[in-house]
Design a protein around this motif. Structure first.
Motif, PDB file in Angstrom:
ATOM      1  N   ARG A   1       8.522   8.225 -16.382  1.00 62.53           N
ATOM      2  CA  ARG A   1       7.579   7.269 -16.686  1.00 62.53           C
ATOM      3  C   ARG A   1       7.888   6.191 -15.654  1.00 62.53           C
ATOM      4  O   ARG A   1       8.547   5.115 -16.107  1.00 62.53           O
ATOM      5  CB  ARG A   1       7.530   6.751 -18.150  1.00 62.53           C
ATOM      6  N   ARG A   2       7.491   6.412 -14.368  1.00 66.92           N
ATOM      7  CA  ARG A   2       7.985   5.470 -13.482  1.00 66.92           C
ATOM      8  C   ARG A   2       6.804   4.074 -13.422  1.00 66.92           C
ATOM      9  O   ARG A   2       5.779   4.461 -14.038  1.00 66.92           O
ATOM     10  CB  ARG A   2       8.165   5.962 -12.090  1.00 66.92           C
TER      11      ARG A   2
ATOM     12  N   TYR B   1       0.760  -1.130  -0.002  1.00 67.67           N
ATOM     13  CA  TYR B   1      -0.019   0.172  -0.067  1.00 67.67           C
ATOM     14  C   TYR B   1       0.848   1.224  -0.024  1.00 67.67           C
ATOM     15  O   TYR B   1       0.473   2.225  -0.860  1.00 67.67           O
ATOM     16  CB  TYR B   1      -1.081  -0.195   1.028  1.00 67.67           C
TER      17      TYR B   1
ATOM     18  N   ARG C   1      -7.234  -5.320  -2.349  1.00 70.84           N
ATOM     19  CA  ARG C   1      -6.664  -4.393  -3.452  1.00 70.84           C
ATOM     20  C   ARG C   1      -5.406  -4.535  -3.739  1.00 70.84           C
ATOM     21  O   ARG C   1      -4.549  -3.810  -4.373  1.00 70.84           O
ATOM     22  CB  ARG C   1      -6.776  -2.947  -2.890  1.00 70.84           C
TER      23      ARG C   1
ATOM     24  N   ALA D   1       2.348   1.717  -3.549  1.00 68.57           N
ATOM     25  CA  ALA D   1       1.234   2.105  -4.516  1.00 68.57           C
ATOM     26  C   ALA D   1       1.022   3.530  -4.077  1.00 68.57           C
ATOM     27  O   ALA D   1       1.025   4.419  -5.198  1.00 68.57           O
ATOM     28  CB  ALA D   1      -0.020   1.472  -4.195  1.00 68.57           C
ATOM     29  N   LEU D   2       0.882   3.895  -2.811  1.00 60.37           N
ATOM     30  CA  LEU D   2       0.617   5.361  -2.468  1.00 60.37           C
ATOM     31  C   LEU D   2       1.810   6.395  -3.242  1.00 60.37           C
ATOM     32  O   LEU D   2       1.533   7.434  -3.784  1.00 60.37           O
ATOM     33  CB  LEU D   2       0.521   5.520  -1.270  1.00 60.37           C
TER      34      LEU D   2
ATOM     35  N   ARG E   1       4.165   1.755 -12.366  1.00 58.43           N
ATOM     36  CA  ARG E   1       3.136   2.189 -11.190  1.00 58.43           C
ATOM     37  C   ARG E   1       2.355   0.944 -10.720  1.00 58.43           C
ATOM     38  O   ARG E   1       2.168   0.339 -11.651  1.00 58.43           O
ATOM     39  CB  ARG E   1       2.292   3.205 -11.944  1.00 58.43           C
TER      40      ARG E   1
ATOM     41  N   VAL F   1      -4.911   8.645  -9.847  1.00 58.88           N
ATOM     42  CA  VAL F   1      -4.456   7.764 -10.808  1.00 58.88           C
ATOM     43  C   VAL F   1      -5.242   7.145 -11.729  1.00 58.88           C
ATOM     44  O   VAL F   1      -5.214   7.024 -13.007  1.00 58.88           O
ATOM     45  CB  VAL F   1      -3.301   6.883 -10.371  1.00 58.88           C
TER      46      VAL F   1
ATOM     47  N   VAL G   1      -0.938   0.198  -9.969  1.00 59.09           N
ATOM     48  CA  VAL G   1      -2.332   0.889  -9.844  1.00 59.09           C
ATOM     49  C   VAL G   1      -3.004   0.004  -8.868  1.00 59.09           C
ATOM     50  O   VAL G   1      -3.204  -1.360  -9.110  1.00 59.09           O
ATOM     51  CB  VAL G   1      -2.995   0.810 -10.983  1.00 59.09           C
ATOM     52  N   LEU G   2      -3.686   0.409  -7.958  1.00 60.41           N
ATOM     53  CA  LEU G   2      -4.663  -0.422  -6.873  1.00 60.41           C
ATOM     54  C   LEU G   2      -5.869  -0.603  -7.763  1.00 60.41           C
ATOM     55  O   LEU G   2      -6.510   0.286  -8.245  1.00 60.41           O
ATOM     56  CB  LEU G   2      -4.676   0.444  -5.869  1.00 60.41           C
ATOM     57  N   LYS G   3      -6.633  -1.729  -7.329  1.00 57.19           N
ATOM     58  CA  LYS G   3      -7.777  -1.991  -8.093  1.00 57.19           C
ATOM     59  C   LYS G   3      -8.960  -1.227  -6.863  1.00 57.19           C
ATOM     60  O   LYS G   3      -8.490  -1.152  -5.602  1.00 57.19           O
ATOM     61  CB  LYS G   3      -8.093  -3.481  -7.859  1.00 57.19           C
TER      62      LYS G   3
ATOM     63  N   GLU H   1       1.542  14.461 -16.657  1.00 56.76           N
ATOM     64  CA  GLU H   1       1.319  13.157 -16.991  1.00 56.76           C
ATOM     65  C   GLU H   1       0.267  13.058 -17.999  1.00 56.76           C
ATOM     66  O   GLU H   1       0.349  12.264 -18.990  1.00 56.76           O
ATOM     67  CB  GLU H   1       0.802  12.564 -15.617  1.00 56.76           C
TER      68      GLU H   1
ATOM     69  N   ALA I   1       1.598   6.568  -6.860  1.00 55.79           N
ATOM     70  CA  ALA I   1       0.598   7.080  -7.412  1.00 55.79           C
ATOM     71  C   ALA I   1       0.791   8.624  -7.390  1.00 55.79           C
ATOM     72  O   ALA I   1      -0.194   9.405  -8.171  1.00 55.79           O
ATOM     73  CB  ALA I   1      -0.836   6.909  -6.606  1.00 55.79           C
ATOM     74  N   ASN I   2       1.726   9.182  -6.875  1.00 55.18           N
ATOM     75  CA  ASN I   2       1.944  10.557  -7.013  1.00 55.18           C
ATOM     76  C   ASN I   2       2.462  11.134  -8.166  1.00 55.18           C
ATOM     77  O   ASN I   2       3.579  10.805  -8.382  1.00 55.18           O
ATOM     78  CB  ASN I   2       2.876  10.864  -5.718  1.00 55.18           C
ATOM     79  N   PRO I   3       1.787  11.803  -8.999  1.00 56.46           N
ATOM     80  CA  PRO I   3       2.027  12.236 -10.434  1.00 56.46           C
ATOM     81  C   PRO I   3       3.337  13.283 -10.201  1.00 56.46           C
ATOM     82  O   PRO I   3       3.199  13.988  -9.343  1.00 56.46           O
ATOM     83  CB  PRO I   3       1.071  12.897 -11.043  1.00 56.46           C
ATOM     84  N   GLU I   4       4.340  12.972 -10.933  1.00 62.30           N
ATOM     85  CA  GLU I   4       5.502  14.114 -10.893  1.00 62.30           C
ATOM     86  C   GLU I   4       5.603  15.197 -11.985  1.00 62.30           C
ATOM     87  O   GLU I   4       5.183  14.961 -13.052  1.00 62.30           O
ATOM     88  CB  GLU I   4       6.748  13.206 -11.151  1.00 62.30           C
TER      89      GLU I   4
END
Lengths: 330, 323
Positions: free
Chosen positions: A268-269, A252, A293, A255-256, A271, B190, A273-275, B219, A259-262
């Protein structure tokens, strides 16, 4: 090693889920939702601990429970030798534990001037300063505001200025511990740096201990010594800031962080992605509460409950199969 | 390349007790067909006024003082309210910031989605089928049953998905997204960004994406427009603007984002000063008072300096700015 200034032991906070006569018809275990469950944290003097998590994870409730604003169901809170779980004299406790609330303008009374607002803590605690006017000017100056703000009302302040008044109020009685709930919420990026610099400077000047609640991951590195990550009212990972950011071990946390857009169009890291979404507190999953999740969940995660245990990155993690590799530095 | 939506020298004034507030001054921007264009700026830069003007939903004390808003070549400024009703929802639609207040609390989701299709001469069952298909497309589980629920029965992320489904339902030419992820958590943000990207490719619409979050813009978007205090100060492809900003405000804004600092710093950067009073905006460059590059020349209105690849900045020193 010195003793912790704030110590939480197996803290639990419940909120009623059904109200009135309906509660009588509801099975006992369904009458409440557990907002905070079995949280234990130690904070050392002068340390800054940041609590991160998504909405509903119990971050704000935790800060409010420490300050006696929501009742505890179980557990202990020790602040500098005082038992805050055992009917303390809140009046005297709150002289030393100050709170900065989330909404910078909403936490200021609209009918008071800035002068009255920063002097209000003295009036409440019956310790009128010898020269109130000078004190008000000094407090505002420490928070980076000029004396021309004394006669303004909250609606005449910008978000950043209102936040500074909140800082001045929290520091008025020279507290030992500050609970800051989302200190950058509602602030523009160009202003948020000023407020964080201000907090860092005050911390250094006064040796202040701070508990910062935030969901702004970008600021963690610059303000915190340690991070605690909360999910569904529990701590899932806690550890030193740099290690937690570079090598999170709980899926978690990872993912957190990912999830943080740079603000870099070329980054392009990879990622995780959590369901789905965070489940409701009334429908906590069995086993590991994150398993529905979790991208790396295994069959036994659905049945075995993990406990917080030492993690490879020097902190503690509540996961059966903690991740070990570092986040790619792209 | 034709522009689906173009704004030409748009100026919007508000009549206030303090005088005329010039919220937008000669803002020009273009949304090319099939592209995602970001608008970034801080509070008070005129983002909301811009959206309201595009939809012709300005409050009563506002007026469009000058300029044109062209949707497929048709000027929306001065168009009849009947014509605007035809266009809204079908040709141009919007996803608002707060999904709780943008959905009607007393009508079911299905009813609200049927209302959007009220002009289509198809049966109610067909409208429901289309609605459910769109809900399924945006990732809502059990879409047929969800037609009967109300907004309060859904979580924040689900509500925003419903709002996106409604905006995309009529396959608009332009979808305006007004900070659609601000009210959501990071892990949901996201998901929503990826959903918007997929929908854009499928429908082939253009998206005008408003945000104050530089990371999200970097992004998601192809092009970006930077706004400050009611003016567009820089525009260009995302890579150009983020890696080689030419307006000092853009450069400072990117520097202030703590997300780009990979090491702990003693002093976080910030922009000193505050927004100018827009009832009496300063002459010359609007950012002059807070700018490190300001010189005597900045007392004159800055020219629009054209750089490479459709990248421009409104600054006298555009070729000197570095990050």
């Amino acid at each position: 090693m010195s003793a912790p200034i704030l110590s939480l032991r197996n803290l639990r906070v419940d909120f009623p889920a059904v109200h009135g006569w309906r509660a009588l018809l509801t099975p006992r275990d369904k009458r409440h939702v557990r907002a905070i469950d079995d949280v234990s944290i130690d904070i050392m003097p002068g340390e800054t601990l940041a609590i991160v998590g998504e909405s509903g994870s119990g971050k704000t409730t935790l800060a409010r429970a420490v300050n006696g604003l929501v009742p505890l169901v179980a557990g202990e809170v020790w602040f500098d030798g005082m038992a805050l779980h055992d009917r303390p004299d809140w009046h005297s406790v709150r002289q030393r534990v100050a709170m900065m609330f989330q909404d910078p303008v909403g936490s200021l009374s609209p009918r008071k001037t800035v002068r009255d607002l920063v002097l209000e803590p003295f009036a409440i605690h019956g310790s009128k300063p010898a020269r109130p006017e000078d004190k008000a000017v000094a407090l505002l100056a420490a928070a980076g505001l000029g004396s021309d703000f004394l006669n303004r009302y909250p609606h005449q302040l910008s978000g950043g200025q209102a936040r500074r008044v909140g800082v001045a109020r929290a520091l008025a009685l020279t507290p030992a511990l500050v609970l800051a709930d989302e200190p950058t919420a509602g602030l523009d990026v160009s202003v948020q740096g000023e407020i964080l610099n201000l907090l860092n400077r005050i911390k250094a000047d006064h040796g202040l201990t701070t508990l910062i609640i935030t969901h702004n991951l970008n600021i963690l590195r610059h303000i915190a010594d340690r991070i605690a990550v909360m999910y569904l009212g529990r701590i899932v990972e806690i550890g030193p800031v740099e290690r937690l950011l570079s090598a999170p071990t709980h899926p978690y946390t990872r993912a957190l962080m990912a999830a943080n857009p740079e603000p870099d169009p070329t980054a392009r890291r990879e990622r995780l992605v959590l369901k789905g979404e965070t489940p409701a507190l009334t429908a906590r999953p069995a086993g590991c509460e994150f398993h529905p999740r979790c991208p790396v969940a295994r069959p036994d995660c659905a049945t075995r409950v993990p406990v917080l245990a030492p993690s490879p990155n020097g902190g503690a993690v509540s996961c059966h199969y903690p991740l070990t590799e570092d986040i790619d530095q792209s | 390349m034709t522009d689906t939506l173009s704004v030409e020298r748009l100026s919007v004034h508000y009549d206030t007790r303090e005088g005329v507030l010039r919220a937008l001054r000669e803002v020009s921007l273009a949304v090319p067909a099939g592209q995602i264009v970001g608008v970034v700026g801080e509070s008070g830069c005129g983002k909301s006024t811009l959206i309201n003007a595009l939809l012709q939903l300005l409050p009563e004390n506002a007026r469009i003082a000058d300029g044109a808003i062209r949707l497929n070549g048709e000027d929306l400024v001065g168009a009849s309210s009947r014509r605007l009703r035809d266009l809204r929802g079908r040709e141009i639609s919007v996803v608002f910031q707060d999904p709780m207040t943008s959905l009607n609390p007393v009508l079911s989701i299905g009813r609200q989605m049927r209302d959007i299709q009220y002009r289509d001469p198809v049966s109610r069952a067909e409208k429901n089928r289309r609605s459910a298909a769109m809900l399924a497309r945006v990732g809502i589980p059990d879409p047929v049953a969800k037609l009967d629920v109300y907004a309060h029965e859904l979580s924040g992320g689900m509500r925003q998905r419903v709002a996106i489904a409604m905006a995309a339902l009529m396959k608009p030419k332009v979808l305006i997204a007004d900070e659609p992820t601000t009210a959501l958590d990071a892990t949901l943000e996201v998901q929503i960004i990826e959903l918007l990207q997929d929908l854009q490719r499928e429908i082939g619409c253009s998206i005008l994406f408003i945000s104050h979050h530089l990371g999200v813009i970097a992004e998601l978007c192809h092009r970006v427009v930077v706004m400050y205090a009611g003016e567009a100060v820089e525009e260009g492809p995302v890579e150009e603007v983020f890696l080689r900003p030419a307006h000092p405000y853009t450069a400072r804004l990117i520097e202030c984002d703590p997300g780009r600092l990979k090491q702990k710093v003693a002093q976080l950067p910030s922009i000193a000063g505050s927004l100018p009073d827009l009832t009496n905006p300063p002459t010359g460059c609007i950012f002059r008072a807070r700018c490190d590059h300001a010189t005597a020349a900045c007392a004159q209105k800055p020219p629009r300096v054209e750089l490479d690849n459709g990248h421009w900045a409104a600054c006298h020193h555009a070729r000197e700015v570095q990050i």
